[in-house]
Motif scaffolding. Structure first.
Motif, PDB file in Angstrom:
ATOM      1  N   GLY A 483       0.830  -1.183   0.054  1.00  0.00           N
ATOM      2  CA  GLY A 483       0.129   0.242  -0.019  1.00  0.00           C
ATOM      3  C   GLY A 483       0.792   1.441   0.091  1.00  0.00           C
ATOM      4  O   GLY A 483       0.290   2.354   0.293  1.00  0.00           O
ATOM      5  N   ARG A 484       2.161   1.176  -0.402  1.00  0.00           N
ATOM      6  CA  ARG A 484       2.912   2.294  -0.217  1.00  0.00           C
ATOM      7  C   ARG A 484       2.632   3.037  -1.687  1.00  0.00           C
ATOM      8  O   ARG A 484       2.760   2.470  -2.788  1.00  0.00           O
ATOM      9  CB  ARG A 484       4.459   2.174   0.234  1.00  0.00           C
ATOM     10  N   SER A 485       3.317   4.280  -1.603  1.00  0.00           N
ATOM     11  CA  SER A 485       3.001   5.090  -2.775  1.00  0.00           C
ATOM     12  C   SER A 485       4.415   4.972  -3.425  1.00  0.00           C
ATOM     13  O   SER A 485       5.491   4.550  -3.151  1.00  0.00           O
ATOM     14  CB  SER A 485       3.222   6.618  -2.534  1.00  0.00           C
ATOM     15  N   ALA A 486       4.435   5.427  -4.793  1.00  0.00           N
ATOM     16  CA  ALA A 486       5.353   5.583  -5.505  1.00  0.00           C
ATOM     17  C   ALA A 486       6.809   6.320  -5.090  1.00  0.00           C
ATOM     18  O   ALA A 486       8.017   5.729  -4.904  1.00  0.00           O
ATOM     19  CB  ALA A 486       5.171   6.251  -7.041  1.00  0.00           C
ATOM     20  N   ASP A 494      16.686   3.548  -2.374  1.00  0.00           N
ATOM     21  CA  ASP A 494      17.932   3.797  -2.265  1.00  0.00           C
ATOM     22  C   ASP A 494      17.676   5.476  -1.694  1.00  0.00           C
ATOM     23  O   ASP A 494      17.624   6.597  -2.275  1.00  0.00           O
ATOM     24  CB  ASP A 494      18.511   4.519  -3.509  1.00  0.00           C
ATOM     25  N   PRO A 495      17.946   5.459  -0.144  1.00  0.00           N
ATOM     26  CA  PRO A 495      17.623   6.819   0.535  1.00  0.00           C
ATOM     27  C   PRO A 495      18.747   7.834   0.289  1.00  0.00           C
ATOM     28  O   PRO A 495      18.317   9.015   0.340  1.00  0.00           O
ATOM     29  CB  PRO A 495      17.882   6.070   1.870  1.00  0.00           C
ATOM     30  N   VAL A 496      20.025   7.560  -0.017  1.00  0.00           N
ATOM     31  CA  VAL A 496      20.871   8.492  -0.342  1.00  0.00           C
ATOM     32  C   VAL A 496      20.631   9.112  -1.709  1.00  0.00           C
ATOM     33  O   VAL A 496      20.852  10.363  -2.012  1.00  0.00           O
ATOM     34  CB  VAL A 496      22.391   7.830  -0.318  1.00  0.00           C
ATOM     35  N   ASN A 497      20.320   8.239  -2.941  1.00  0.00           N
ATOM     36  CA  ASN A 497      20.076   8.808  -4.308  1.00  0.00           C
ATOM     37  C   ASN A 497      18.884   8.137  -4.345  1.00  0.00           C
ATOM     38  O   ASN A 497      18.842   7.113  -5.352  1.00  0.00           O
ATOM     39  CB  ASN A 497      21.242   8.398  -5.258  1.00  0.00           C
ATOM     40  N   PRO A 498      17.511   8.707  -3.948  1.00  0.00           N
ATOM     41  CA  PRO A 498      16.424   8.026  -4.467  1.00  0.00           C
ATOM     42  C   PRO A 498      16.189   7.848  -5.985  1.00  0.00           C
ATOM     43  O   PRO A 498      16.831   8.607  -6.875  1.00  0.00           O
ATOM     44  CB  PRO A 498      15.246   9.126  -3.911  1.00  0.00           C
ATOM     45  N   TRP A 499      15.563   6.786  -6.259  1.00  0.00           N
ATOM     46  CA  TRP A 499      15.114   6.531  -7.700  1.00  0.00           C
ATOM     47  C   TRP A 499      14.494   7.455  -8.214  1.00  0.00           C
ATOM     48  O   TRP A 499      13.665   8.127  -7.633  1.00  0.00           O
ATOM     49  CB  TRP A 499      14.503   5.314  -7.771  1.00  0.00           C
ATOM     50  N   SER A 500      14.440   7.830  -9.572  1.00  0.00           N
ATOM     51  CA  SER A 500      13.676   8.456 -10.135  1.00  0.00           C
ATOM     52  C   SER A 500      12.597   7.780 -10.698  1.00  0.00           C
ATOM     53  O   SER A 500      12.315   6.639 -10.560  1.00  0.00           O
ATOM     54  CB  SER A 500      14.030   8.938 -11.662  1.00  0.00           C
ATOM     55  N   GLN A 505       9.278   3.054 -12.665  1.00  0.00           N
ATOM     56  CA  GLN A 505       8.407   2.300 -13.381  1.00  0.00           C
ATOM     57  C   GLN A 505       9.055   0.991 -14.288  1.00  0.00           C
ATOM     58  O   GLN A 505       8.508   0.328 -14.506  1.00  0.00           O
ATOM     59  CB  GLN A 505       7.888   3.462 -14.238  1.00  0.00           C
ATOM     60  N   SER A 506      10.392   1.257 -14.536  1.00  0.00           N
ATOM     61  CA  SER A 506      11.037   0.241 -15.212  1.00  0.00           C
ATOM     62  C   SER A 506      11.273  -1.022 -14.442  1.00  0.00           C
ATOM     63  O   SER A 506      11.115  -2.097 -15.259  1.00  0.00           O
ATOM     64  CB  SER A 506      12.380   0.918 -15.857  1.00  0.00           C
ATOM     65  N   ARG A 507      11.653  -0.880 -13.266  1.00  0.00           N
ATOM     66  CA  ARG A 507      11.842  -1.967 -12.418  1.00  0.00           C
ATOM     67  C   ARG A 507      10.554  -2.652 -12.155  1.00  0.00           C
ATOM     68  O   ARG A 507      10.385  -3.926 -12.136  1.00  0.00           O
ATOM     69  CB  ARG A 507      12.501  -1.639 -11.192  1.00  0.00           C
ATOM     70  N   LEU A 508       9.353  -1.814 -11.950  1.00  0.00           N
ATOM     71  CA  LEU A 508       8.256  -2.371 -11.695  1.00  0.00           C
ATOM     72  C   LEU A 508       7.653  -3.088 -13.081  1.00  0.00           C
ATOM     73  O   LEU A 508       6.980  -4.287 -12.777  1.00  0.00           O
ATOM     74  CB  LEU A 508       7.047  -1.356 -11.364  1.00  0.00           C
TER      75      LEU A 508
END
Length: 692
Positions: A483-486, A494-500, A505-508
């Protein structure tokens, strides 16, 4: 580095590993330690950046060096500092010297680099080196390529932090926290002024002592000098601990000169001082090294490196997040709920006399009598035990949640959940201990995807090549935090350099393709409506573990096989080999439930006139593979070996427990000390056990 984008050395997590160990030791059977389900941004950064590669490598390498120097009867070199990367450690010496193992000659004079082929002390032997050889090392910051640069404050003597009061406070906090938590400052006194008092009371190691003002520090240093002066030359006289002052408060002219006089009188004592730079401190300490503390200002330290570093710092917001995490860790554990109330108490050990049964078990388990018993809060739970005689469930749906509130007015809801826990075991989970695939009545071999987290992370259909590890981690995140958001997923991955969002969407998309679709045609990873979550058929070995364990706890007679099958699911420690910032809470819950299951199983196997001590031993040792610090399992192990008349096994268990206590610098519980005295005495083994 805190507040930056580089690595930090001063904490493994917030709170650190020791605090989690202490929480697990304090909890009772069935309880869950207090921990935020979603860690703060600081915790996520620390957990992501932590890793045994660099920071722990430094500590182990230094202790190995100390042991080598002792064996070869050589003096340890004086250090200016060190440089640490993920793969190696470089020592920066004050003067060139012939290298000692495990180091070899570095790129320049006075540089030693860790030999990649050198044999280092293992995790069990390293704590046997009583004192870390360089307790004054503290991380100043990180270079552009992420290498940590450390300075030996005890060699440097005095540092002056130049900048605003907030800048000095942020840098001073980071220094104090590292010195108060890292492994190589394990025998150090750390005085602080102007850094606050809350943190010192919450840190699991009592190294940091806040002082109200510099005058109090001068008085303490004077008392130390008097103590040293009054000591004799007796070899048994304890040497004074290294003494470090980190000050971010106001220092006036009189205080600065008092401190300078005290330091001058200390002569060769191990003393280091970090002060804010002002006219008073510059005049009192004219040879002190000035360092710019302003954020974003590169600092060059020629005596350590030609590379510029960004200073390690802890902002007000990060400080409050860190304190919050430590305060949560001090809260009492969450009470046991549902069938976890039936886990064997931790003060009850294998091969020890068994107390009266749990009140929940003092009822009839036949359906009619149990349903009519008004004193039973779990009539349906206990009745469900007989309903689970069929080995395979006919539905391929995950079991319901097994925990429930314990209020008397909600007994009906608890009973309903208990029925689901006992009778709703999915086909994918049935027979898990034997590794047999679940089968539906139709005879089809179809199985829903499973996410395996009780060991190295693995996901059905996801390979370990390419983006496979990241896709698997994303699958585990969605399953365990549904139930978590994008935005949440991007930061958590990646807390240091969050994903775009494009990367997400590519990984999903790749995950959706790997998992495929359910028999009803819907994808196992649907498009999000209110957050991301999997199709209900997607399960995990953790869910199967809970199903088996709770069903086994509900039946003290026939449920032992379910508890064994639950332990058979373990392939290693949860998420073994990977550290995920978002997984800390669920990892700790898994450890708690595994220990409770192993302990309960060990006790059950030692009951009666014909105990199975081999099976009990396997259960206790299996649990210790997951949590090597679980004192209740060591008590089980000792009692099992004592009941078997195995003196060598008793001593092995005790030796291993003492090793763990030394490694983490923790004291044993009184009940454990009493048991050790008992099993090492000449008293006979428990009367109700048999020799194995």
């Amino acid at each position: 580095m805190i507040a930056g984008e580089a690595t930090s050395a001063w904490a493994a997590t917030a709170p650190d590993l020791l605090e989690r160990i202490l929480q697990q030791r304090r909890r009772r059977a069935g309880e869950t330690i207090a921990i935020d389900a979603d860690p703060t941004p600081l915790e996520q950064v620390l957990n992501t950046q932590s890793g045994p590669s660099g920071v722990a490598l430094l500590d182990t390498a230094l202790r190995t060096l100390a042991l080598t120097a002792q064996a070869e009867e050589r003096e340890l070199p004086v250090l200016r500092g060190a440089r640490v990367s993920d793969r190696t450690v470089e020592l920066i010496l004050d003067e060139p010297a012939e290298p000692l193992a495990p180091f070899t000659t570095g790129a320049g004079p006075g540089r030693w680099v860790l030999d990649s082929k050198a044999k280092l002390l293992d995790t069990e032997t390293a704590p046997d080196v009583p004192d870390a050889p360089y307790p004054g090392l503290v991380t100043l910051g990180a270079t552009e390529n992420g290498d940590l640069l450390l300075a030996d404050l005890l060699h440097t003597g005095t540092l002056l932090l130049e900048g605003t009061a907030d800048d000095v406070l942020a840098v001073g906090r980071a220094m104090a926290l590292e010195a108060g938590t890292c492994g190589w400052t394990d025998h150090t006194e750390i005085m602080t002024v102007g850094l606050g008092t809350r943190l010192a009371t919450l840190l699991p190691r009592g190294r940091v002592r806040p002082m109200p003002h510099v005058s109090a520090v001068v008085a303490d240093l004077g008392a130390l000098l008097l103590e040293v002066h009054q000591q004799t030359d007796d070899a048994d006289t304890p040497q004074p601990l290294p003494w470090i002052l980190i000050c971010a408060g106001d220092v006036d002219t009189e205080q600065a000169w008092q401190l300078a006089d005290a330091v001058s009188a200390a002569r060769n004592l191990p003393i280091a001082i970090v002060l804010p730079a002002n006219d008073a401190t510059r005049n009192a300490f004219p040879t002190a090294e000035p360092i710019a503390a302003a954020p974003g200002t590169p600092v060059t330290l020629p005596q350590l490196s030609d590379d510029a570093v960004q200073l390690q710092r802890l902002t007000d917001e990060q400080y409050h997040q860190y304190v919050h995490a430590l305060q949560v860790a001090e809260k009492p554990a969450e009470p046991a709920t549902g069938t976890w109330q039936l886990a064997e108490p931790h003060d009850q050990t294998a091969a020890a006399p068994r107390p009266q049964p749990h009140p929940l078990l003092r009822v009839h388990t036949s359906g009619a009598e149990a349903d009519s018993d008004p004193g039973s809060p779990y009539p349906a739970l206990l009745a469900s035990v007989s309903a689970t005689a069929v080995p395979q469930a006919t539905q391929n749906t995950p079991a319901a949640e097994t925990s429930a509130p314990t209020g008397a007015g909600e007994a009906g809801a608890e009973a309903d959940e208990a029925v689901d826990a006992g009778a709703g075991l999915s086909a994918a989970g049935s027979g898990a201990g034997q590794g047999e695939p679940g089968a539906e009545d139709s005879g089809e071999e179809w199985q829903a995807p499973e996410i395996a987290v009780l060991g190295p992370l693995a996901v059905s259909g996801v390979t370990t090549s390419g983006h496979g590890p990241k896709v698997a981690a994303l699958a585990a995140l969605i399953h365990l935090r549904p139930g978590r958001s994008a935005e949440f997923l991007c930061t958590a991955m990646d807390p240091v350099n969050p994903w775009s969002t494009r990367t997400l969407q590519s990984r999903l998309s790749e995950l959706r393709s790997r998992l495929g679709t359910a028999p009803d045609g819907s994808p196992y990873l649907p498009r999000p409506t209110h957050g991301y979550r999997f199709h209900p058929d997607v399960t995990s070995d953790w869910q199967r573990f809970q199903d088996l364990a709770t069903r086994g706890l509900a039946d003290p007679d026939a449920g032992t096989a379910d508890l064994e099958n639950a332990l058979y699911l373990l392939r290693g420690k949860p998420f073994e080999g990977r550290d995920f910032a978002w997984a800390d809470a669920v990892q700790q819950e898994m450890i708690s439930r595994i220990v409770d299951t192993a302990h309960t199983l060990a006790v059950r196997h030692t009951e009666g006139d014909q105990p199975d001590l081999d099976a009990a031993r396997r259960a206790a040792l299996r649990g210790l593979e997951i949590d090597e610090t679980s004192e209740v399992l060591y008590r089980d192990w000792m009692n099992i070996e004592w009941g078997a008349g195995n003196t060598a096994g008793v001593r092995k268990a005790i030796a291993r427990l003492h090793q763990v206590a030394r490694t983490y610098d923790i004291s044993l519980e009184p009940v454990t000390e009493q048991l050790i005295d008992l099993v090492l005495s000449d008293r006979p083994t428990p009367a109700h056990t048999r020799r194995a």
